[in-house]
Design an enzyme around this catalytic site. Structure first.
Site, PDB file in Angstrom:
ATOM      1  CG  HIS A 123      -1.733   1.233   1.392  1.00  0.00           C
ATOM      2  ND1 HIS A 123      -3.016   1.328   0.904  1.00  0.00           N
ATOM      3  CD2 HIS A 123      -1.444   2.426   1.954  1.00  0.00           C
ATOM      4  CE1 HIS A 123      -3.478   2.542   1.176  1.00  0.00           C
ATOM      5  NE2 HIS A 123      -2.544   3.228   1.818  1.00  0.00           N
ATOM      6  CD  GLU A 124       1.684   3.870   3.632  1.00  0.00           C
ATOM      7  OE1 GLU A 124       1.974   4.926   3.017  1.00  0.00           O
ATOM      8  OE2 GLU A 124       0.644   3.745   4.293  1.00  0.00           O
ATOM      9  CG  HIS A 127       0.271   6.167  -0.914  1.00  0.00           C
ATOM     10  ND1 HIS A 127      -0.897   6.598  -1.514  1.00  0.00           N
ATOM     11  CD2 HIS A 127      -0.102   5.608   0.265  1.00  0.00           C
ATOM     12  CE1 HIS A 127      -1.925   6.335  -0.733  1.00  0.00           C
ATOM     13  NE2 HIS A 127      -1.466   5.721   0.359  1.00  0.00           N
ATOM     14  CG  HIS A 133      -6.060   6.249   0.332  1.00  0.00           C
ATOM     15  ND1 HIS A 133      -6.020   7.283   1.235  1.00  0.00           N
ATOM     16  CD2 HIS A 133      -5.058   5.409   0.696  1.00  0.00           C
ATOM     17  CE1 HIS A 133      -5.047   7.070   2.097  1.00  0.00           C
ATOM     18  NE2 HIS A 133      -4.435   5.940   1.787  1.00  0.00           N
ATOM     19  CB  CYS A 134      -8.288   2.113  -4.498  1.00  0.00           C
ATOM     20  SG  CYS A 134      -9.310   1.287  -5.716  1.00  0.00           S
ATOM     21  CB  CYS A 139      -8.021  -2.046  -4.258  1.00  0.00           C
ATOM     22  SG  CYS A 139      -6.496  -1.377  -4.985  1.00  0.00           S
ATOM     23  CB  CYS A 158      -8.381  -3.054  -7.907  1.00  0.00           C
ATOM     24  SG  CYS A 158      -8.334  -1.258  -8.145  1.00  0.00           S
ATOM     25  CB  CYS A 161      -4.701   0.428  -8.468  1.00  0.00           C
ATOM     26  SG  CYS A 161      -5.760   1.388  -7.353  1.00  0.00           S
TER      27      CYS A 161
END
Length: 167
Positions: A123-124, A127, A133-134, A139, A158, A161
């Site tokens: 996740h990080e 970025h 953010h989704c 996701c 996802c 993304c």
């Protein structure tokens, strides 16, 4: 595998017994060359506090970037930001650095603990790759306000993304 062909440095501030699992899963999914080091230059006296400001780690991570494309920091301490009681992670895309905290991800089930850590790392790093953010609850880029939300999402981007990553 996404095949981003990037050089990622993983920096730990504590002994992280699941580091190799995190490293291998991030490496396999993103297609990055991952090198990890343990960094002991953060003042140990500060590590005894209950919470640490996540933003305090970013300059140190930036100073270690050198020839790497991205730097991911991993700390066991609980992290916060002045406007948030806690954060699971924090990214600074302009500097290509991010950090995750393992404090709230712990579980008696080691596989669940590893899954949570990998999701937060991906996740990080998302970025850092330019993703926001989704809205898709499955996701990995979905914002997690609690660990149950981290458990619910997958450890992958996802299709939406992934398409943004390819641009």
């Amino acid at each position: 595998m996404i095949n981003l062909h990037c050089k990622l440095l993983i920096v730990t501030f504590d002994e992280v017994n699941i580091l190799q699992e995190i490293k291998h899963r991030v490496e396999d999914y993103l297609g990055c060359d991952v090198v990890n080091i343990k960094n002991s230059s953060y003042p140990k006296a500060r590590m005894r506090f209950i919470q640490l400001n996540a933003a305090d780690f970013l300059p140190l991570l930036g100073s270690l970037k050198n020839d790497y494309d991205f730097v991911l920091g991993i700390v066991k301490a609980d992290l916060y930001l002045p406007h948030l009681n806690f954060v699971l992670g924090l990214a600074h895309p302009q500097e290509s650095v991010c950090i995750i905290s393992l404090a709230r991800l712990r579980s008696s089930d080691e596989e669940q603990y590893i899954d949570r850590a990998v999701k937060e790392a991906i996740h990080e790093l998302g970025h850092l790759f330019g993703l926001e953010h989704c809205s898709n609850p499955k996701c990995v880029m979905r914002f997690s306000n609690m660990v149950a939300e981290t458990d619910y999402k997958k450890d992958k981007y996802c299709d939406k993304c992934l398409n943004l990553l390819k641009k």
